[in-house]
Scaffold this motif. Structure first.
Motif, PDB file in Angstrom:
ATOM      1  N   LYS A 117       0.833  -1.203   0.000  1.00  0.00           N
ATOM      2  CA  LYS A 117       0.000   0.000   0.000  1.00  0.00           C
ATOM      3  C   LYS A 117       0.870   1.256   0.000  1.00  0.00           C
ATOM      4  N   THR A 162      -7.917  -5.541   1.385  1.00  0.00           N
ATOM      5  CA  THR A 162      -6.669  -4.826   1.102  1.00  0.00           C
ATOM      6  C   THR A 162      -6.596  -4.422  -0.358  1.00  0.00           C
ATOM      7  N   LEU A 165      -8.510  -1.290  -1.269  1.00  0.00           N
ATOM      8  CA  LEU A 165      -7.927  -0.020  -0.821  1.00  0.00           C
ATOM      9  C   LEU A 165      -7.081   0.629  -1.904  1.00  0.00           C
ATOM     10  N   TYR A 313      -5.615   5.962   1.850  1.00  0.00           N
ATOM     11  CA  TYR A 313      -5.828   4.554   2.183  1.00  0.00           C
ATOM     12  C   TYR A 313      -5.964   4.347   3.694  1.00  0.00           C
ATOM     13  N   GLN A 317      -9.328   2.769   5.213  1.00  0.00           N
ATOM     14  CA  GLN A 317      -9.212   1.560   6.034  1.00  0.00           C
ATOM     15  C   GLN A 317      -9.813   1.766   7.412  1.00  0.00           C
ATOM     16  N   ASN A 321     -13.260  -0.118   8.635  1.00  0.00           N
ATOM     17  CA  ASN A 321     -13.190  -0.984   9.813  1.00  0.00           C
ATOM     18  C   ASN A 321     -14.240  -0.593  10.846  1.00  0.00           C
ATOM     19  N   LEU A 334     -10.276  -5.947   7.188  1.00  0.00           N
ATOM     20  CA  LEU A 334      -9.250  -4.906   7.322  1.00  0.00           C
ATOM     21  C   LEU A 334      -9.020  -4.581   8.789  1.00  0.00           C
ATOM     22  N   SER A 345       0.511  -4.724  10.145  1.00  0.00           N
ATOM     23  CA  SER A 345      -0.374  -3.571  10.050  1.00  0.00           C
ATOM     24  C   SER A 345       0.183  -2.391  10.848  1.00  0.00           C
TER      25      SER A 345
END
Length: 373
Positions: A117, A162, A165, A313, A317, A321, A334, A345
């Motif tokens: 990412k 993922t 994203l 992102y 995320q 979530n 996520l 993460s």
């Protein structure tokens, strides 16, 4: 640029990490009685999260020592290297819950897609930092292909959350890069045409359930429906001030799977109530708005684009979530940045914020206006 903006980013980041450790300590599964000594200590997921935090802080400090602009020269190598790592997962990746996303490194696991990412953002920033590179619609094919290659590889792991994203990150970076409005319109028309094809002919049944099943969780013939219903009940049971730390119903009628990981916000809401969960959301808003202001004060195009891609992102995320725990978004697996249990993460989130602060500190001279040139 005001130095205080760096504190606006760093302080919420540290507070969110602390909140995450406290919540994980309460929600993580009990350690087996068969383990003793150091094995028992490091089997505790809260202890492991503390260790992850120390590593993440070290990485954050190292990132600050390097002028971010030098990373521009290594973006191609980083991008290819991450693609190779993701491909190697096919042969050597650890399988968990039907997905092959991790390399097992002793007691720890490394998830390359978390770092992709960041590298994708740097690649897109490198490509689109000059407005002449995105003036025509066909100019967008290069950044699109750069995005779709990791999207496809991560999707096949499978890791739908993922992979998804990557798309808003691409769209936002194209939008702020200064490409003409007609290119944006054409791009959205193409997406609108392709999206239904992908939904009906590419996604598997359980993935379609996850994307739209949050609208009617009681009708989903899978564990996702149970998980979402339990999560919503647990969040509501926290009321205004919560049940209190350690008082969440982790094994009884309000049992929620993965409550120390993807569903950590459920634990916070149940134990700390509306007050605690609102505090978490406010900390995120302060941190991300601080990062946006750093971008606003940055004239240099590569750094400005990089910040906006990273913030995009991370924000997506975070609120996906939170949304999935209360029924406002699909269950995508996520983690919650800086708060959920997990080393990859946490480390990737700290590296992302380290880059943002680095760009804020190392302001390069530029004659560019606020528009990209």
């Amino acid at each position: 640029m005001p130095r205080s903006l760096n504190s606006v980013v760093i302080i919420p980041m540290l507070l969110l990490t602390l909140i995450g450790i406290i919540a994980i300590w309460s929600a993580a599964p009990d350690v087996s009685d068969k383990l003793t000594g150091l094995s028992r200590i490091f089997a505790n997921q809260a202890v492991k999260q503390i260790a992850f935090t120390l590593v993440a802080l070290l990485a954050f400090g190292i990132i600050l020592l390097v002028n971010y602009y030098k990373l521009k020269d290594y973006t191609y190598a980083l991008y290819i290297g991450l693609l190779v790592l993701i491909l190697l997962l096919i042969a050597w990746g650890r399988v968990s819950h039907g997905a092959r996303r991790w390399f097992q490194l002793g007691p720890f696991a490394l998830q390359p897609s978390e770092f992709m990412k960041i590298v994708l953002v740097l690649m897109l920033a490198r490509i689109m930092m000059h407005k002449r590179n995105v003036e025509r619609f066909r100019d967008l094919f290069v950044p699109l292909i750069v995005t779709l290659i990791p999207f496809g590889l991560v999707f096949l792991q499978p890791s739908l959350g993922t992979a998804l994203l990557f798309l808003p990150t691409f769209v936002v970076m194209v939008f702020v890069s200064g490409t003409p409005a007609r290119n944006i319109i054409i791009m959205f028309v193409v997406i609108a045409i392709i999206a239904p094809i992908g939904y009906f002919f590419v996604l598997k049944d359980y993935q379609r359930y996850r994307l739209l099943g949050f609208l009617t969780p009681s009708t989903i013939p899978s564990s996702e429906g149970f998980q979402l219903i339990q999560s919503k009940v647990a969040v509501g049971s926290g009321s205004i001030i919560g049940r209190g730390w350690g008082e969440g119903d982790s094994s009884g009628s309000l049992f929620v799977p993965e409550r120390h990981n993807d569903f950590i916000f459920t634990t916070i809401s149940e134990e700390w109530g509306f007050v605690g969960s609102s505090l978490v959301i406010v900390l995120y808003l302060i941190m991300y708005l601080g990062a946006v202001f750093i971008a606003y004060n940055t004239r240099e195009p590569f750094g400005r684009l990089a910040i906006l891609g990273l913030v995009t992102y991370l924000t997506a995320q975070t609120f996906i979530n939170i949304g999935m725990t209360i029924g406002f978004a699909p269950i995508t697996g996520l983690p919650m940045p800086f708060v959920s249990y997990g080393g990859s993460s946490l480390l990737s989130s700290y590296i992302a914020m380290g880059l943002i602060v680095n760009i804020g500190v190392n302001q390069l001279p530029s004659f560019a206006s606020r528009d990209f040139e």
